[in-house]
Enzyme design. Sequence first.
Site, PDB file in Angstrom:
ATOM      1  N   VAL A 134      80.600 -96.751 -11.204  1.00  0.00           N
ATOM      2  CA  VAL A 134      80.367 -95.343 -10.893  1.00  0.00           C
ATOM      3  C   VAL A 134      80.812 -94.614 -12.163  1.00  0.00           C
ATOM      4  O   VAL A 134      81.999 -94.458 -12.398  1.00  0.00           O
ATOM      5  CB  VAL A 134      81.156 -94.888  -9.643  1.00  0.00           C
ATOM      6  CG1 VAL A 134      80.975 -93.406  -9.411  1.00  0.00           C
ATOM      7  CG2 VAL A 134      80.710 -95.693  -8.419  1.00  0.00           C
ATOM      8  N   PRO A 135      79.859 -94.228 -13.022  1.00  0.00           N
ATOM      9  CA  PRO A 135      80.175 -93.890 -14.411  1.00  0.00           C
ATOM     10  C   PRO A 135      80.814 -92.517 -14.634  1.00  0.00           C
ATOM     11  O   PRO A 135      80.214 -91.603 -15.212  1.00  0.00           O
ATOM     12  CB  PRO A 135      78.811 -93.989 -15.097  1.00  0.00           C
ATOM     13  CG  PRO A 135      77.844 -93.625 -14.030  1.00  0.00           C
ATOM     14  CD  PRO A 135      78.420 -94.203 -12.762  1.00  0.00           C
ATOM     15  N   CYS A 136      82.057 -92.389 -14.231  1.00  0.00           N
ATOM     16  CA  CYS A 136      82.770 -91.129 -14.416  1.00  0.00           C
ATOM     17  C   CYS A 136      83.040 -90.833 -15.889  1.00  0.00           C
ATOM     18  O   CYS A 136      83.266 -89.680 -16.257  1.00  0.00           O
ATOM     19  CB  CYS A 136      84.067 -91.134 -13.615  1.00  0.00           C
ATOM     20  SG  CYS A 136      85.124 -92.561 -13.901  1.00  0.00           S
ATOM     21  N   HIS A 137      82.972 -91.847 -16.737  1.00  0.00           N
ATOM     22  CA  HIS A 137      83.186 -91.623 -18.172  1.00  0.00           C
ATOM     23  C   HIS A 137      82.060 -90.816 -18.804  1.00  0.00           C
ATOM     24  O   HIS A 137      82.205 -90.325 -19.915  1.00  0.00           O
ATOM     25  CB  HIS A 137      83.353 -92.971 -18.902  1.00  0.00           C
ATOM     26  CG  HIS A 137      82.157 -93.858 -18.817  1.00  0.00           C
ATOM     27  ND1 HIS A 137      81.874 -94.614 -17.689  1.00  0.00           N
ATOM     28  CD2 HIS A 137      81.155 -94.098 -19.703  1.00  0.00           C
ATOM     29  CE1 HIS A 137      80.751 -95.282 -17.907  1.00  0.00           C
ATOM     30  NE2 HIS A 137      80.303 -94.993 -19.118  1.00  0.00           N
ATOM     31  N   ARG A 138      80.962 -90.640 -18.109  1.00  0.00           N
ATOM     32  CA  ARG A 138      79.820 -89.892 -18.646  1.00  0.00           C
ATOM     33  C   ARG A 138      79.920 -88.389 -18.375  1.00  0.00           C
ATOM     34  O   ARG A 138      78.997 -87.638 -18.677  1.00  0.00           O
ATOM     35  CB  ARG A 138      78.517 -90.435 -18.059  1.00  0.00           C
ATOM     36  CG  ARG A 138      78.236 -91.866 -18.470  1.00  0.00           C
ATOM     37  CD  ARG A 138      76.966 -92.416 -17.868  1.00  0.00           C
ATOM     38  NE  ARG A 138      76.853 -93.839 -18.161  1.00  0.00           N
ATOM     39  CZ  ARG A 138      76.216 -94.708 -17.399  1.00  0.00           C
ATOM     40  NH1 ARG A 138      75.611 -94.310 -16.290  1.00  0.00           N
ATOM     41  NH2 ARG A 138      76.179 -95.991 -17.732  1.00  0.00           N
TER      42      ARG A 138
END
Length: 179
Positions: A134-138
């Site tokens: 779940v790409p929260c780094h984006r």
Amino acid sequence: MRYTTHYESPLGLMLLAGDGEFLSGLWFVGQKYFAAGLCGEPLVNDELPAFAAARAWLDDYFAGRRPASAGLPLAPAGSSFRRAVWDLLREIPYGETTTYGELARQLAARLGRSAMSAQAVGGAVGHNPLTLIVPCHRVVGADGSLTGYAGGIERKRQLLGLEGVDMAGFYLPSQGTAL
């Protein structure tokens, strides 16, 4: 029953957690909110199919192969609000970024509201229990700051670089809650 295993990534050791069928957690060891929601003493089990699928996904991700997460057996625990935010995160394409404000606008539209707090969305992003998948780094600040990653700002910078994001418009903040 809860189970865990580890994965050695190029950016540090990661902990995977699940119930035997679904992956419920993936964290960098020591990150903010590390193992949040993981209660009691889980059993170590390196052979669960959900863990094998997650390891294969991580191998592909760190090799730059843009893996899809749609087929992974995921079951993150959280409120309906948090899960709605996490669903939006999964829609951010590989190699692209968005802002907390944009996520708030999208969530407000989905919920039929006129507005939504970017800070509330940011809190849900920060409590994402499935980092990378779940790409929260984006998610970045509206001003271009690389802020708000529970795994640390340097990891966030490295992950975006791995994905080929043009970093020219971003900067590392000198202070903040997720440094």
